[in-house]
Design a protein around this motif. Structure first.
Motif, PDB file in Angstrom:
ATOM      1  N   ASP A 168      38.192   3.374 -60.856  1.00  0.00           N
ATOM      2  CA  ASP A 168      37.873   4.564 -60.071  1.00  0.00           C
ATOM      3  C   ASP A 168      36.459   4.430 -59.512  1.00  0.00           C
ATOM      4  O   ASP A 168      35.483   4.443 -60.270  1.00  0.00           O
ATOM      5  CB  ASP A 168      37.988   5.807 -60.973  1.00  0.00           C
ATOM      6  N   THR A 217      44.208   9.794 -64.164  1.00  0.00           N
ATOM      7  CA  THR A 217      43.784   9.069 -65.367  1.00  0.00           C
ATOM      8  C   THR A 217      44.738   9.376 -66.526  1.00  0.00           C
ATOM      9  O   THR A 217      45.158   8.472 -67.259  1.00  0.00           O
ATOM     10  CB  THR A 217      42.330   9.463 -65.731  1.00  0.00           C
ATOM     11  N   ASP A 268      44.172   2.710 -62.562  1.00  0.00           N
ATOM     12  CA  ASP A 268      43.764   4.040 -62.099  1.00  0.00           C
ATOM     13  C   ASP A 268      42.765   3.844 -60.955  1.00  0.00           C
ATOM     14  O   ASP A 268      41.614   3.498 -61.195  1.00  0.00           O
ATOM     15  CB  ASP A 268      43.134   4.786 -63.293  1.00  0.00           C
ATOM     16  N   ASP A 295      36.050   8.130 -66.705  1.00  0.00           N
ATOM     17  CA  ASP A 295      36.023   9.208 -67.704  1.00  0.00           C
ATOM     18  C   ASP A 295      36.401   8.706 -69.099  1.00  0.00           C
ATOM     19  O   ASP A 295      36.140   9.377 -70.092  1.00  0.00           O
ATOM     20  CB  ASP A 295      37.024  10.311 -67.318  1.00  0.00           C
TER      21      ASP A 295
HETATM   22 MG   LIG Z   1      40.503  10.096 -63.138  1.00  0.00          MG
END
Ligand SMILES: [Mg+2]
Ligand SMILES: Nc1ncnc2c1ncn2[C@@H]1O[C@H](COP(=O)(O)OP(=O)(O)OP(=O)(O)O)[C@@H](O)[C@H]1O
Length: 270
Positions: free
Chosen positions: A37, A15, A123, A42
């Motif tokens: 993801d 990330t 990501d 996050d």
């Molecule tokens: Mg990550």
């Protein structure tokens, strides 16, 4: 252009690397980070973002609409202006959104890859065998696997690459490696891998914290070690992509039978 980043295990900094690569991208294209993801995102927590717009709202929209601008409509801006599509923190929601985005919404990824004015850095989190992110990787120009250059991680990479390379070859996605942090040096790893090692990103706690939403003097970010390495990785990727595009004969000069999807583009989901 679509650049996918992923790990095999052990949270090596995917990330953070995605944000660094996007924030320091050297070209003039519109840049977008997608947090795809399946284990949950996050970024929303790190940057105090609202749940909408984001990956879930995009997954609903992309069932009907595959234009590249739709992705930007579901992004939020980080301090500094980077456009980001954040995943929900809960794995079940993130995975559900990715299932839609790699089912009905699948053409969006190829459209992002094909657009010369756009760089999408995706990501893909940890790449488990059944991850929906494999279908995003199938659409990517290049997929970079991040790993720490330790004995265990290099051993895992060496034993996993053949299967990943077969998938990537089937979809014309280029596969590469990026090392994260200290350990074996890049040349040592390169000598033992049949895949290009594109970069060794330094351990840089200060830059990682700033890229993770910590308050601080962001104007000095570009001078720090991790952003510098990310910028030179971006420059190498951009130059490589331009060379790959130049190598393609223009479609009108090609015999009919040879026409089809361009190299480094993926046409079908793996
Ligand atoms: Mg990550
Ligand atoms: N190059 C780096 N130098 C120092 N710290 C780093 C670096 N990259 C990431 N970190 C730190 O490591 C932690 C994990 O980073 P990050 O969330 O980017 O990893 P990840 O691979 O995306 O993890 P996950 O698989 O859980 O999504 C964070 O605290 C981050 O600040």
């Amino acid at each position: 252009m679509l650049i996918a980043l992923a790990s095999l295990k052990a949270s090596p900094g995917v990330t953070t690397a995605a944000l660094a690569l996007a924030a320091l991208w050297p070209g003039g294209q519109q840049v977008l980070v997608v947090e795809a993801d399946p284990a949950g995102g996050d970024l929303a927590a790190r940057f105090g973002m609202e749940p909408k717009p984001g990956l879930v709202s995009l997954s609903a929209a992309a069932r009907r609409e595959h234009r590249v601008q739709v992705a930007f409509e579901h992004a939020q801006q980080l301090p500094g202006g980077l456009s980001v599509i954040a995943a929900p923190a809960a794995a079940e929601q993130a995975d559900g959104a990715l299932e839609l985005l790699t089912g009905d919404g699948l053409p969006l990824w190829s459209n992002l890859a094909r657009d010369p004015e756009v760089v999408a850095v995706v990501d893909c989190g940890r790449l488990d065998a059944g991850s929906h992110a494999h279908r995003i990787i199938a659409a990517a120009d290049i997929a970079l696997l991040l790993a720490r250059p330790t004995l265990e991680e290099c051993d895992r990479l060496a034993k996993s690459l053949d299967a990943l390379a077969i998938r990537a070859e089937a979809t014309n996605t280029e596969l590469g490696l990026v090392l994260a942090g200290p350990g074996f040096d890049r040349d040592q790893v390169q000598a033992n891998m049949r895949m290009r090692v594109w970069a060794q990103l330094p351990h840089d706690r200060k830059a990682a914290a700033l890229l993770g939403g910590a308050t601080g003097k962001r104007r000095h970010l570009a001078a720090l070690a991790l952003p510098k390495a990310a910028r030179s990785l971006g420059a190498e990727l951009a130059a490589h992509h331009a060379r790959a595009d130049d190598a393609e004969p223009p479609a009108e000069d090609m015999p009919e039978a040879a026409k089809g999807p361009a190299p480094h583009r993926v046409r079908s989901a793996a």
